[in-house]
Write a protein that holds these residues in place. Structure first.
Motif, PDB file in Angstrom:
ATOM      1  N   ARG A  47      16.785  41.734  47.190  1.00  9.29           N
ATOM      2  CA  ARG A  47      15.538  41.961  48.398  1.00  9.29           C
ATOM      3  C   ARG A  47      15.631  41.384  49.181  1.00  9.29           C
ATOM      4  NH1 ARG A  47       9.515  40.508  47.921  1.00  9.29           N
ATOM      5  NH2 ARG A  47       8.575  41.935  49.483  1.00  9.29           N
ATOM      6  N   THR A  49      14.641  39.459  52.848  1.00  9.40           N
ATOM      7  CA  THR A  49      13.468  39.009  53.225  1.00  9.40           C
ATOM      8  C   THR A  49      13.510  38.022  54.464  1.00  9.40           C
ATOM      9  OG1 THR A  49      13.313  36.792  52.063  1.00  9.40           O
ATOM     10  CG2 THR A  49      12.149  39.010  51.570  1.00  9.40           C
ATOM     11  N   ASP A  50      13.013  37.541  55.356  1.00  8.03           N
ATOM     12  CA  ASP A  50      13.027  36.981  56.289  1.00  8.03           C
ATOM     13  C   ASP A  50      12.708  35.216  55.910  1.00  8.03           C
ATOM     14  OD1 ASP A  50      11.676  35.460  58.647  1.00  8.03           O
ATOM     15  OD2 ASP A  50      12.238  36.896  59.396  1.00  8.03           O
ATOM     16  N   LYS A  51      13.750  34.461  56.627  1.00  7.78           N
ATOM     17  CA  LYS A  51      14.120  33.142  56.121  1.00  7.78           C
ATOM     18  C   LYS A  51      12.570  31.542  56.197  1.00  7.78           C
ATOM     19  CE  LYS A  51      17.096  29.148  56.668  1.00  7.78           C
ATOM     20  NZ  LYS A  51      18.376  29.207  56.950  1.00  7.78           N
ATOM     21  N   GLY A  54       9.172  34.858  54.854  1.00  4.51           N
ATOM     22  CA  GLY A  54       8.937  34.797  53.378  1.00  4.51           C
ATOM     23  C   GLY A  54       8.753  37.184  53.084  1.00  4.51           C
ATOM     24  N   SER A  55       8.791  38.080  54.516  1.00  8.03           N
ATOM     25  CA  SER A  55       8.632  38.897  54.723  1.00  8.03           C
ATOM     26  C   SER A  55       9.420  39.874  54.690  1.00  8.03           C
ATOM     27  CB  SER A  55       7.391  39.544  55.771  1.00  8.03           C
ATOM     28  OG  SER A  55       8.386  39.400  56.954  1.00  8.03           O
ATOM     29  N   PRO A  56       9.076  41.030  54.090  1.00 10.74           N
ATOM     30  CA  PRO A  56      10.368  41.808  53.392  1.00 10.74           C
ATOM     31  C   PRO A  56      11.004  42.782  54.729  1.00 10.74           C
ATOM     32  CG  PRO A  56       8.257  42.382  52.465  1.00 10.74           C
ATOM     33  CD  PRO A  56       8.578  41.391  52.978  1.00 10.74           C
ATOM     34  N   LEU A  57      12.375  42.849  54.861  1.00 12.22           N
ATOM     35  CA  LEU A  57      12.777  43.267  56.003  1.00 12.22           C
ATOM     36  C   LEU A  57      13.035  44.402  55.946  1.00 12.22           C
ATOM     37  CD1 LEU A  57      15.125  40.513  57.407  1.00 12.22           C
ATOM     38  CD2 LEU A  57      13.006  40.817  58.034  1.00 12.22           C
ATOM     39  N   THR A  73      17.722  49.091  53.514  1.00 14.72           N
ATOM     40  CA  THR A  73      16.396  48.047  53.056  1.00 14.72           C
ATOM     41  C   THR A  73      15.446  49.266  52.356  1.00 14.72           C
ATOM     42  OG1 THR A  73      15.736  46.508  53.941  1.00 14.72           O
ATOM     43  CG2 THR A  73      17.208  45.729  52.949  1.00 14.72           C
ATOM     44  N   ASP A  76       9.891  47.859  51.043  1.00 13.59           N
ATOM     45  CA  ASP A  76       9.544  46.247  50.203  1.00 13.59           C
ATOM     46  C   ASP A  76      10.560  45.287  51.323  1.00 13.59           C
ATOM     47  OD1 ASP A  76       6.904  47.162  49.828  1.00 13.59           O
ATOM     48  OD2 ASP A  76       7.991  48.940  48.067  1.00 13.59           O
ATOM     49  N   GLY A  77      12.271  45.997  51.706  1.00 13.30           N
ATOM     50  CA  GLY A  77      13.641  45.112  51.392  1.00 13.30           C
ATOM     51  C   GLY A  77      14.126  45.004  50.275  1.00 13.30           C
ATOM     52  N   ASN A  78      13.706  45.935  49.697  1.00 12.24           N
ATOM     53  CA  ASN A  78      14.804  45.997  48.509  1.00 12.24           C
ATOM     54  C   ASN A  78      15.527  46.886  48.859  1.00 12.24           C
ATOM     55  OD1 ASN A  78      12.838  44.947  46.200  1.00 12.24           O
ATOM     56  ND2 ASN A  78      11.553  46.801  46.754  1.00 12.24           N
TER      57      ASN A  78
END
Length: 87
Positions: A47, A49-51, A54-57, A73, A76-78
């Motif tokens: 997954r 995520t934004d460092k 923490g939101s998914p990219l 991705t 949901d960033g998966n």
């Protein structure tokens, strides 16, 4: 029954039998190659995520290092990618 006709029928049967045997051997080889090919791959999941937040990219590019294998991705960033093993 004519002996010549019997030989012709035997020859026709033999040719058909050889074709069936050849197709059977080819199918068996393909199944073995497919089974061994499946063992040579592994699945990488993760997954992105934004460092900071923490939101998914979504639609982030993910590549396997030193290869040309890559995926994007999902919402949901998966991500998941199937990579060849042995490297």
């Amino acid at each position: 029954m004519n002996i010549l006709n019997g030989k012709e029928k035997l020859t026709e049967f033999s040719t058909a039998a050889y074709r069936v045997i050849a197709c059977t051997i080819l199918a068996a080889f393909m199944m073995v190659a497919n089974a061994s090919g499946q063992a040579a791959y592994f699945l990488v999941k993760g997954r992105v995520t934004d460092k900071t937040t923490g939101s998914p990219l979504q639609s982030a590019s993910v590549f396997a290092q030193n290869t040309t294998f890559g995926v994007l991705t999902d919402a949901d960033g998966n991500f998941s990618m199937r990579l060849p093993g042995g490297g």
